[in-house]
Design a protein around this motif. Sequence first.
Motif, PDB file in Angstrom:
ATOM      1  N   LYS A  97       0.851  -1.186   0.000  1.00 30.98           N
ATOM      2  CA  LYS A  97       0.000   0.000   0.000  1.00 30.98           C
ATOM      3  C   LYS A  97       0.885   1.234   0.000  1.00 30.98           C
ATOM      4  O   LYS A  97       1.931   1.262   0.649  1.00 30.98           O
ATOM      5  CB  LYS A  97      -0.930   0.009   1.224  1.00 30.98           C
ATOM      6  CG  LYS A  97      -2.002  -1.066   1.198  1.00 30.98           C
ATOM      7  CD  LYS A  97      -2.943  -0.928   2.375  1.00 30.98           C
ATOM      8  CE  LYS A  97      -4.043  -1.971   2.333  1.00 30.98           C
ATOM      9  NZ  LYS A  97      -4.992  -1.841   3.464  1.00 30.98           N
TER      10      LYS A  97
ATOM     11  N   GLU B 173       0.568   5.761  -0.284  1.00 30.57           N
ATOM     12  CA  GLU B 173      -0.231   6.978  -0.350  1.00 30.57           C
ATOM     13  C   GLU B 173       0.416   8.051  -1.210  1.00 30.57           C
ATOM     14  O   GLU B 173      -0.255   8.990  -1.634  1.00 30.57           O
ATOM     15  CB  GLU B 173      -0.459   7.536   1.066  1.00 30.57           C
ATOM     16  CG  GLU B 173      -1.201   6.598   1.992  1.00 30.57           C
ATOM     17  CD  GLU B 173      -2.666   6.431   1.599  1.00 30.57           C
ATOM     18  OE1 GLU B 173      -3.173   7.282   0.840  1.00 30.57           O
ATOM     19  OE2 GLU B 173      -3.293   5.465   2.059  1.00 30.57           O
TER      20      GLU B 173
ATOM     21  N   ASN C 157      -5.136   2.940  -3.035  1.00 31.25           N
ATOM     22  CA  ASN C 157      -3.796   2.894  -2.437  1.00 31.25           C
ATOM     23  C   ASN C 157      -3.214   1.482  -2.438  1.00 31.25           C
ATOM     24  O   ASN C 157      -2.154   1.247  -1.868  1.00 31.25           O
ATOM     25  CB  ASN C 157      -3.843   3.431  -1.009  1.00 31.25           C
ATOM     26  CG  ASN C 157      -4.680   2.554  -0.096  1.00 31.25           C
ATOM     27  OD1 ASN C 157      -5.533   1.798  -0.551  1.00 31.25           O
ATOM     28  ND2 ASN C 157      -4.445   2.661   1.204  1.00 31.25           N
TER      29      ASN C 157
END
Length: 530
Positions: free
Chosen positions: A70, A72, A151
């Motif tokens: 993941k 961002e 994400n």
Amino acid sequence: MAQSENFPLIAKTMAELEDVLAEELTQLGANDVEIGTRMVSFTGDKALMYKANVHCRTALRILKPIYNFKAETADEVYEELKKLNWEEHLSLDKTFSIDAVVFSHIFTHSKFVAYKVKDAIADWFNEKYGKRPSVSITNPDVVFNIHIAHNKCTLALDSSGESLHKRGYRVAQGDAPLNEVLAAGMILKSGWRGESVFVDPMCGSGTLLIEAAMIALGIPPGIHRENFAFEKWNDFDADLFSEIYNDDSTSREFSHRIVGSDISPKMIAIAEKNIKNAGLQKYIDLSVKPMQQYTKAPAETGVLMTNPPYGERIKVEDLDELYSMIGERLKHVFTGYRTFVLSFKKECFDKIGLKPSHRFFLYNGALECEMREYEIFSGKRDDHPRTERCRPDKEHLERNSKEGYRRSRRSEQGDEEKPQREFRREREFSRDEKPRRDFPKRERTEDHPFKSRERSFNNDRKPRGDRPFDGDRKPCEFKKRDTDRKFDGKREGFKKKEFGKQEKDLFDKGRKRDFKDKPSSFKRQKPKEK
């Protein structure tokens, strides 16, 4: 890696072909098959990955995920990818490329993501060896696929290389050729596997004919490809792949004929070249013949499938006549046939004049198309009950993607709105047609009183529109505005602008104007000599 070890795999496909691809993978022995949007996930070993590339007719690519994480920001993508040991997948003497697919509000540009992945690979090798492998766009040795949904990031190895719709048999093509994966998906959705005659009276470059022959004979679609991307991997098993490639256990006998024709001699010549390159000229009959000249079907029963023009190659005013002719020939010549027509415009289907027994929702590029099935009976349709196979059951709708289910529900509810392109989802309203919401009429009760929505007026005052005109009352008189008046700062009114001698001298001195001749002529004064 041991051959028996299973790992996750992803097969990418065109929209609305996910259910057909899932059936193909299941027949090959795939486990944990799960349908997604334009993809099917499954698990299998190295042998299954090789088989999927060679045997899947409706797959575009076979991906092998190697890392999930993941992120961002783009910097987090870079840092996460630098943690990998890239020597397991790439070496300094090999070239690579990045294919990025992004569906995220965080990352809005797929090429920017691809650059970040490339930088992570290059910096990892530079820090360890002082040099880096090269990037190749045209013919890379290793292709990495990065997929980002919001994400969630997935890095995968592309085991196919070039898209699997490039079978390798096409040597020439005409205008707007049909995609090989779409052609194979149409045939597989129809249920035809070679048990009868197959006819395409508008064959073009012969894509439907070749795919039908390969399905009927059990020929793998990847048999004509020169190479696959996994052949350049470090763990490539040449013996295993040779065994899978040369396996002819899927071959079948085909005792019927495949018949194709077209009005254009040029397209028939192109189809002959492609069919010869595929080695299928023994099973396919070609002829230059417009569909309106069909007076007799090639056999008593069979399957007819065609992809008529949508308006790109034929003038728009001829489309109505073309589709009317198709419906007339289907009804009078191909009695006893199951016929399938792929088209884009609803008006074209209306001109065919036949009621479809089944509708398949497909995409031809970006066009939201339909393939409609017509069962041609002799006599009245009511005398021939519809077979269970032709009824779109609930299980079939659930196998389709969300868009296919939406269109299926829309057709059941009788909303025959014009098909639109994939990227135009919102309904457009004209000036005369605006969105309307029908609410149940509320009733006045003692428990739930509500005020009337009608406008009310005081008794002493009448609405302006209801005032009677008083003939004795004259209309207002408007005087011409005096432009020489200026506001004196008071609310009572205006007074005329008056200039005294002192004000006139100041005005003349400030503007440096000469009024000797006439007010409209001005003379520039010479500068004073120092």
